[in-house]
Design a protein around this motif. Structure first.
Motif, PDB file in Angstrom:
ATOM      1  N   VAL A   6      35.879 110.087  96.269  1.00 13.66           N
ATOM      2  CA  VAL A   6      34.956 110.895  97.078  1.00 13.66           C
ATOM      3  C   VAL A   6      35.388 112.360  97.036  1.00 13.66           C
ATOM      4  O   VAL A   6      34.558 113.262  96.838  1.00 13.66           O
ATOM      5  N   ILE A   7      36.673 112.595  97.209  1.00 18.01           N
ATOM      6  CA  ILE A   7      37.203 113.965  97.131  1.00 18.01           C
ATOM      7  C   ILE A   7      36.899 114.565  95.761  1.00 18.01           C
ATOM      8  O   ILE A   7      36.420 115.698  95.661  1.00 18.01           O
ATOM      9  N   ASP A   8      37.162 113.791  94.707  1.00 20.83           N
ATOM     10  CA  ASP A   8      36.924 114.275  93.342  1.00 20.83           C
ATOM     11  C   ASP A   8      35.453 114.602  93.110  1.00 20.83           C
ATOM     12  O   ASP A   8      35.119 115.603  92.465  1.00 20.83           O
ATOM     13  N   ARG A   9      34.560 113.771  93.647  1.00 20.04           N
ATOM     14  CA  ARG A   9      33.125 114.018  93.457  1.00 20.04           C
ATOM     15  C   ARG A   9      32.677 115.295  94.168  1.00 20.04           C
ATOM     16  O   ARG A   9      31.899 116.079  93.627  1.00 20.04           O
ATOM     17  N   LYS A  11      34.582 117.874  94.867  1.00 18.61           N
ATOM     18  CA  LYS A  11      35.154 118.990  94.098  1.00 18.61           C
ATOM     19  C   LYS A  11      34.305 119.292  92.866  1.00 18.61           C
ATOM     20  O   LYS A  11      34.068 120.456  92.536  1.00 18.61           O
ATOM     21  N   ALA A  12      33.835 118.253  92.195  1.00 15.50           N
ATOM     22  CA  ALA A  12      33.074 118.428  90.953  1.00 15.50           C
ATOM     23  C   ALA A  12      31.651 118.926  91.192  1.00 15.50           C
ATOM     24  O   ALA A  12      31.101 119.655  90.370  1.00 15.50           O
ATOM     25  N   GLN A  13      31.040 118.541  92.319  1.00 15.04           N
ATOM     26  CA  GLN A  13      29.613 118.806  92.502  1.00 15.04           C
ATOM     27  C   GLN A  13      29.281 119.834  93.574  1.00 15.04           C
ATOM     28  O   GLN A  13      28.129 120.249  93.671  1.00 15.04           O
ATOM     29  N   CYS A  14      30.247 120.228  94.371  1.00 17.57           N
ATOM     30  CA  CYS A  14      29.973 121.144  95.476  1.00 17.57           C
ATOM     31  C   CYS A  14      30.858 122.381  95.321  1.00 17.57           C
ATOM     32  O   CYS A  14      32.023 122.371  95.711  1.00 17.57           O
ATOM     33  N   SER A  15      30.284 123.434  94.789  1.00 19.42           N
ATOM     34  CA  SER A  15      31.072 124.620  94.449  1.00 19.42           C
ATOM     35  C   SER A  15      31.285 125.584  95.615  1.00 19.42           C
ATOM     36  O   SER A  15      31.990 126.569  95.470  1.00 19.42           O
ATOM     37  N   GLY A  16      30.746 125.313  96.771  1.00 23.69           N
ATOM     38  CA  GLY A  16      30.803 126.268  97.873  1.00 23.69           C
ATOM     39  C   GLY A  16      32.076 126.259  98.692  1.00 23.69           C
ATOM     40  O   GLY A  16      32.205 127.039  99.635  1.00 23.69           O
ATOM     41  N   ALA A  91      24.310 120.010 103.142  1.00 19.03           N
ATOM     42  CA  ALA A  91      23.268 119.540 102.216  1.00 19.03           C
ATOM     43  C   ALA A  91      23.851 119.275 100.831  1.00 19.03           C
ATOM     44  O   ALA A  91      23.492 118.285 100.181  1.00 19.03           O
ATOM     45  N   SER A  92      24.767 120.123 100.375  1.00 21.75           N
ATOM     46  CA  SER A  92      25.364 119.906  99.053  1.00 21.75           C
ATOM     47  C   SER A  92      26.214 118.643  99.032  1.00 21.75           C
ATOM     48  O   SER A  92      26.186 117.882  98.052  1.00 21.75           O
ATOM     49  N   ALA A  96      25.589 115.119  96.901  1.00 19.81           N
ATOM     50  CA  ALA A  96      26.624 114.559  96.033  1.00 19.81           C
ATOM     51  C   ALA A  96      26.970 113.117  96.384  1.00 19.81           C
ATOM     52  O   ALA A  96      27.287 112.317  95.491  1.00 19.81           O
ATOM     53  N   LEU A  97      26.900 112.756  97.667  1.00 18.54           N
ATOM     54  CA  LEU A  97      27.405 111.446  98.092  1.00 18.54           C
ATOM     55  C   LEU A  97      26.353 110.393  98.374  1.00 18.54           C
ATOM     56  O   LEU A  97      26.545 109.216  98.026  1.00 18.54           O
ATOM     57  N   MET A  98      25.256 110.759  99.019  1.00 18.47           N
ATOM     58  CA  MET A  98      24.290 109.743  99.447  1.00 18.47           C
ATOM     59  C   MET A  98      23.665 109.035  98.249  1.00 18.47           C
ATOM     60  O   MET A  98      23.152 109.662  97.338  1.00 18.47           O
ATOM     61  N   GLY A  99      23.777 107.712  98.259  1.00 21.12           N
ATOM     62  CA  GLY A  99      23.230 106.898  97.181  1.00 21.12           C
ATOM     63  C   GLY A  99      24.208 106.668  96.040  1.00 21.12           C
ATOM     64  O   GLY A  99      23.990 105.797  95.198  1.00 21.12           O
TER      65      GLY A  99
END
Length: 138
Positions: A6-9, A11-16, A91-92, A96-99
């Motif tokens: 989850v942490i890795d995802r 980091k990879a998908q949420c640049s803010g 929202a970001s 990244a996580l839902m679904g």
């Protein structure tokens, strides 16, 4: 369940975020001035369903975890700019996580609720809750 994926995802998908971490990083943030914006993936609870078999154990474990956000706003003690930034960050993370279903999970991640944890002039702590599940056996 290991929450590192989850942490890795995030980091990879949420640049803010300046910081994305786990419980150890969250503990360090509470000790001093946290970087902002930041988020921390925190385990919260695991609930086990009874095993349907008696000859062997196979249990589904529901896993609840939180994403704790730290958003600093020195422009307004009321936090309005921080709230707008928080909503964008939330929202970001939801996107990244839902679904998404981590490899070790048996159910995709769903949103479970949210709450304000603390608000001090210039710093807001917010938590979103999420749920997934995995199985254990003997």
């Amino acid at each position: 369940m290991n929450l590192q994926p989850v942490i890795d995802r995030i980091k990879a998908q949420c640049s803010g975020f300046k910081v994305v971490g786990g419980a150890a990083e969250f503990d360090m943030a509470l000790q001093g001035a946290p970087a902002s914006p930041a988020c921390y993936v925190i385990p919260q609870r695991e609930d086990a369903e009874p095993s349907p078999a008696t000859a062997f154990i196979l249990q589904t474990i529901t896993v609840d975890f939180g994403i704790v956000y730290a958003v600093r706003n020195v422009k307004s003690s009321a936090g309005q700019e921080g709230i707008a930034e928080l909503e964008t960050l939330r929202a970001s993370v939801r996107t990244a996580l839902m679904g998404w279903q981590p490899a070790a999970a048996t159910k995709p991640i769903t949103f479970a609720g949210a709450a304000l944890l603390d608000f001090q002039p210039g710093l807001m702590w917010w938590q979103d809750g999420f749920t997934t599940a995995h199985r254990i056996t003997n």
